[in-house]
Design a protein around this motif. Structure first.
Motif, PDB file in Angstrom:
ATOM      1  N   LYS A 131       0.805  -1.216   0.000  1.00  0.00           N
ATOM      2  CA  LYS A 131       0.000   0.000   0.000  1.00  0.00           C
ATOM      3  C   LYS A 131       0.845   1.275   0.000  1.00  0.00           C
ATOM      4  O   LYS A 131       0.349   2.347  -0.347  1.00  0.00           O
ATOM      5  N   ASN A 132       2.095   1.171   0.428  1.00  0.00           N
ATOM      6  CA  ASN A 132       2.954   2.349   0.553  1.00  0.00           C
ATOM      7  C   ASN A 132       4.137   2.270  -0.400  1.00  0.00           C
ATOM      8  O   ASN A 132       4.539   1.181  -0.823  1.00  0.00           O
ATOM      9  N   GLU A 133       4.719   3.425  -0.691  1.00  0.00           N
ATOM     10  CA  GLU A 133       5.927   3.456  -1.524  1.00  0.00           C
ATOM     11  C   GLU A 133       7.156   3.042  -0.736  1.00  0.00           C
ATOM     12  O   GLU A 133       8.086   2.461  -1.289  1.00  0.00           O
ATOM     13  N   LYS A 134       7.164   3.341   0.573  1.00  0.00           N
ATOM     14  CA  LYS A 134       8.311   3.023   1.424  1.00  0.00           C
ATOM     15  C   LYS A 134       7.824   2.506   2.776  1.00  0.00           C
ATOM     16  O   LYS A 134       6.750   2.900   3.244  1.00  0.00           O
ATOM     17  N   TYR A 135       8.655   1.661   3.387  1.00  0.00           N
ATOM     18  CA  TYR A 135       8.350   1.101   4.706  1.00  0.00           C
ATOM     19  C   TYR A 135       9.548   1.267   5.635  1.00  0.00           C
ATOM     20  O   TYR A 135      10.699   1.198   5.199  1.00  0.00           O
ATOM     21  N   ASN A 136       9.240   1.427   6.943  1.00  0.00           N
ATOM     22  CA  ASN A 136      10.293   1.505   7.955  1.00  0.00           C
ATOM     23  C   ASN A 136      10.877   0.129   8.250  1.00  0.00           C
ATOM     24  O   ASN A 136      12.067  -0.014   8.547  1.00  0.00           O
ATOM     25  N   LEU A 137      10.001  -0.884   8.196  1.00  0.00           N
ATOM     26  CA  LEU A 137      10.385  -2.256   8.521  1.00  0.00           C
ATOM     27  C   LEU A 137       9.822  -3.196   7.461  1.00  0.00           C
ATOM     28  O   LEU A 137       8.663  -3.054   7.059  1.00  0.00           O
ATOM     29  N   ILE A 138      10.638  -4.135   7.021  1.00  0.00           N
ATOM     30  CA  ILE A 138      10.145  -5.182   6.134  1.00  0.00           C
ATOM     31  C   ILE A 138      10.571  -6.534   6.698  1.00  0.00           C
ATOM     32  O   ILE A 138      11.734  -6.718   7.079  1.00  0.00           O
ATOM     33  N   PHE A 139       9.623  -7.448   6.747  1.00  0.00           N
ATOM     34  CA  PHE A 139       9.884  -8.813   7.182  1.00  0.00           C
ATOM     35  C   PHE A 139       9.709  -9.741   5.985  1.00  0.00           C
ATOM     36  O   PHE A 139       8.716  -9.641   5.257  1.00  0.00           O
ATOM     37  N   ALA A 140      10.670 -10.617   5.783  1.00  0.00           N
ATOM     38  CA  ALA A 140      10.596 -11.626   4.725  1.00  0.00           C
ATOM     39  C   ALA A 140      10.929 -12.967   5.377  1.00  0.00           C
ATOM     40  O   ALA A 140      12.089 -13.386   5.418  1.00  0.00           O
ATOM     41  N   THR A 141       9.917 -13.600   5.941  1.00  0.00           N
ATOM     42  CA  THR A 141      10.124 -14.798   6.746  1.00  0.00           C
ATOM     43  C   THR A 141       9.704 -16.048   5.991  1.00  0.00           C
ATOM     44  O   THR A 141       8.569 -16.166   5.550  1.00  0.00           O
ATOM     45  N   GLU A 142      10.644 -16.971   5.850  1.00  0.00           N
ATOM     46  CA  GLU A 142      10.393 -18.252   5.189  1.00  0.00           C
ATOM     47  C   GLU A 142       9.808 -18.069   3.791  1.00  0.00           C
ATOM     48  O   GLU A 142       8.893 -18.789   3.383  1.00  0.00           O
ATOM     49  N   CYS A 143      10.354 -17.099   3.066  1.00  0.00           N
ATOM     50  CA  CYS A 143       9.910 -16.913   1.673  1.00  0.00           C
ATOM     51  C   CYS A 143      11.090 -16.828   0.708  1.00  0.00           C
ATOM     52  O   CYS A 143      10.924 -17.133  -0.472  1.00  0.00           O
ATOM     53  N   LEU A 144      12.283 -16.445   1.175  1.00  0.00           N
ATOM     54  CA  LEU A 144      13.409 -16.281   0.255  1.00  0.00           C
ATOM     55  C   LEU A 144      13.759 -17.579  -0.457  1.00  0.00           C
ATOM     56  O   LEU A 144      14.213 -17.560  -1.604  1.00  0.00           O
ATOM     57  N   GLU A 145      13.539 -18.701   0.210  1.00  0.00           N
ATOM     58  CA  GLU A 145      13.869 -19.990  -0.401  1.00  0.00           C
ATOM     59  C   GLU A 145      12.920 -20.346  -1.548  1.00  0.00           C
ATOM     60  O   GLU A 145      13.199 -21.251  -2.319  1.00  0.00           O
ATOM     61  N   HIS A 146      11.822 -19.596  -1.679  1.00  0.00           N
ATOM     62  CA  HIS A 146      10.858 -19.832  -2.758  1.00  0.00           C
ATOM     63  C   HIS A 146      11.086 -18.940  -3.976  1.00  0.00           C
ATOM     64  O   HIS A 146      10.390 -19.081  -4.982  1.00  0.00           O
ATOM     65  N   PHE A 147      12.046 -18.012  -3.889  1.00  0.00           N
ATOM     66  CA  PHE A 147      12.232 -17.042  -4.974  1.00  0.00           C
ATOM     67  C   PHE A 147      12.844 -17.701  -6.208  1.00  0.00           C
ATOM     68  O   PHE A 147      13.999 -18.129  -6.175  1.00  0.00           O
ATOM     69  N   HIS A 148      12.109 -17.753  -7.297  1.00  0.00           N
ATOM     70  CA  HIS A 148      12.653 -18.269  -8.551  1.00  0.00           C
ATOM     71  C   HIS A 148      13.687 -17.310  -9.127  1.00  0.00           C
ATOM     72  O   HIS A 148      14.616 -17.731  -9.828  1.00  0.00           O
ATOM     73  N   ASP A 149      13.529 -16.016  -8.829  1.00  0.00           N
ATOM     74  CA  ASP A 149      14.463 -14.978  -9.288  1.00  0.00           C
ATOM     75  C   ASP A 149      14.873 -14.144  -8.068  1.00  0.00           C
ATOM     76  O   ASP A 149      14.344 -13.055  -7.850  1.00  0.00           O
ATOM     77  N   PRO A 150      15.801 -14.655  -7.251  1.00  0.00           N
ATOM     78  CA  PRO A 150      16.119 -13.978  -5.986  1.00  0.00           C
ATOM     79  C   PRO A 150      16.668 -12.569  -6.157  1.00  0.00           C
ATOM     80  O   PRO A 150      16.372 -11.693  -5.340  1.00  0.00           O
ATOM     81  N   GLN A 151      17.450 -12.329  -7.204  1.00  0.00           N
ATOM     82  CA  GLN A 151      17.970 -10.972  -7.385  1.00  0.00           C
ATOM     83  C   GLN A 151      16.824  -9.984  -7.597  1.00  0.00           C
ATOM     84  O   GLN A 151      16.776  -8.913  -6.977  1.00  0.00           O
ATOM     85  N   LYS A 152      15.886 -10.326  -8.455  1.00  0.00           N
ATOM     86  CA  LYS A 152      14.750  -9.449  -8.743  1.00  0.00           C
ATOM     87  C   LYS A 152      13.938  -9.177  -7.483  1.00  0.00           C
ATOM     88  O   LYS A 152      13.541  -8.026  -7.218  1.00  0.00           O
ATOM     89  N   GLU A 153      13.683 -10.208  -6.682  1.00  0.00           N
ATOM     90  CA  GLU A 153      12.861 -10.045  -5.493  1.00  0.00           C
ATOM     91  C   GLU A 153      13.576  -9.229  -4.419  1.00  0.00           C
ATOM     92  O   GLU A 153      12.954  -8.404  -3.731  1.00  0.00           O
ATOM     93  N   ILE A 154      14.883  -9.430  -4.262  1.00  0.00           N
ATOM     94  CA  ILE A 154      15.637  -8.656  -3.276  1.00  0.00           C
ATOM     95  C   ILE A 154      15.680  -7.189  -3.669  1.00  0.00           C
ATOM     96  O   ILE A 154      15.529  -6.296  -2.824  1.00  0.00           O
ATOM     97  N   VAL A 155      15.860  -6.911  -4.945  1.00  0.00           N
ATOM     98  CA  VAL A 155      15.822  -5.519  -5.418  1.00  0.00           C
ATOM     99  C   VAL A 155      14.458  -4.907  -5.123  1.00  0.00           C
ATOM    100  O   VAL A 155      14.362  -3.755  -4.665  1.00  0.00           O
ATOM    101  N   LYS A 156      13.400  -5.659  -5.368  1.00  0.00           N
ATOM    102  CA  LYS A 156      12.047  -5.164  -5.106  1.00  0.00           C
ATOM    103  C   LYS A 156      11.865  -4.845  -3.625  1.00  0.00           C
ATOM    104  O   LYS A 156      11.313  -3.785  -3.262  1.00  0.00           O
ATOM    105  N   ILE A 157      12.332  -5.724  -2.759  1.00  0.00           N
ATOM    106  CA  ILE A 157      12.217  -5.503  -1.317  1.00  0.00           C
ATOM    107  C   ILE A 157      12.980  -4.246  -0.902  1.00  0.00           C
ATOM    108  O   ILE A 157      12.454  -3.393  -0.174  1.00  0.00           O
ATOM    109  N   LEU A 158      14.205  -4.116  -1.361  1.00  0.00           N
ATOM    110  CA  LEU A 158      15.031  -2.988  -0.940  1.00  0.00           C
ATOM    111  C   LEU A 158      14.521  -1.667  -1.507  1.00  0.00           C
ATOM    112  O   LEU A 158      14.681  -0.616  -0.873  1.00  0.00           O
ATOM    113  N   ASP A 159      13.890  -1.704  -2.662  1.00  0.00           N
ATOM    114  CA  ASP A 159      13.277  -0.487  -3.206  1.00  0.00           C
ATOM    115  C   ASP A 159      12.132  -0.002  -2.319  1.00  0.00           C
ATOM    116  O   ASP A 159      11.832   1.197  -2.282  1.00  0.00           O
TER     117      ASP A 159
END
Length: 208
Positions: free
Chosen positions: A115-143
């Motif tokens: 819902k927001n453009e930016k967040y103070n805190l992001i949690f990614a729990t038990e999902c990174l192992e499911h990323f078919h494209d981890p670089q793309k998803e990590i970039v998305k999270i950090l953005d």
């Protein structure tokens, strides 16, 4: 067959192969090609079998491992995001006691959850192992993470490709990428974030 590492994009001459698993010596990621039967709707059906949600006390207690290291940072009115929350978002439930608003995002179950453009805190729990494209998803999270914000992740870290045959974590066919502590250090260096906490087993906290 991968021609480049899905995380660091290193070419295949940096790869070590063991059965269906491939190890990248550049970033220490271990990965395998997603099975056709566990992509798309098949993957979603598999996730629906999990007993993970705010009403499962064991799972809530498990997720607190991602929250306990940053308790001193949990101030009222912060904006948090549970990235890859699955069908039963539990981080949102836990953060209510801290008076923190938490959005829940999952590509299968809550695709409109950001819902927001930016967040103070992001949690990614038990999902990174499911990323078919981890670089793309990590970039998305950090953005989505504001400067100075914290990213708390949980994923069981591997101890080398030689131990894979007996490792419970590879038994789940939707687990396609596996990170080590060295991979987490590589991520911090390459993406310009600071690794401020790790239990060296499953939990890592980064500051942007």
């Amino acid at each position: 067959m991968f021609h480049n590492c899905p995380l660091c994009l290193s070419p295949s001459h940096d790869f070590e192969f063991k059965g269906e698993f491939t190890h990248c010596s550049a970033c220490d990621l271990i990965f395998r090609a997603p099975k056709a039967s566990f992509t798309g709707l098949g993957e979603k059906k598999h996730y629906l079998l999990h007993q993970n949600g705010p009403h499962h006390d064991g799972y809530v207690s498990f997720l607190r491992r991602a929250i306990d290291p940053i308790k001193s940072h949990l101030l009222p009115n912060l904006q948090a995001l549970d990235f890859g929350c699955g069908p039963g978002p539990a981080i949102k439930y836990i953060l209510q006691s801290y008076q923190i608003s938490c959005d829940s995002y999952d590509p299968f179950f809550f695709p409109e959850g950001i819902k927001n453009e930016k967040y103070n805190l992001i949690f990614a729990t038990e999902c990174l192992e499911h990323f078919h494209d981890p670089q793309k998803e990590i970039v998305k999270i950090l953005d989505l993470l504001e400067k100075g914000g914290l990213l708390s992740i949980m994923t069981d870290m591997h101890q080398g490709i030689g131990r894979f045959p007996d490792w419970y974590y590879v038994k789940d066919p939707t687990h396609v990428v596996f990170y080590s502590l060295n991979t987490m250090i590589w991520i911090a260096d390459q993406f310009g974030i600071k690794l401020i906490f790790t239990d060296q087993k499953r939990v890592c906290v980064f500051e942007k």
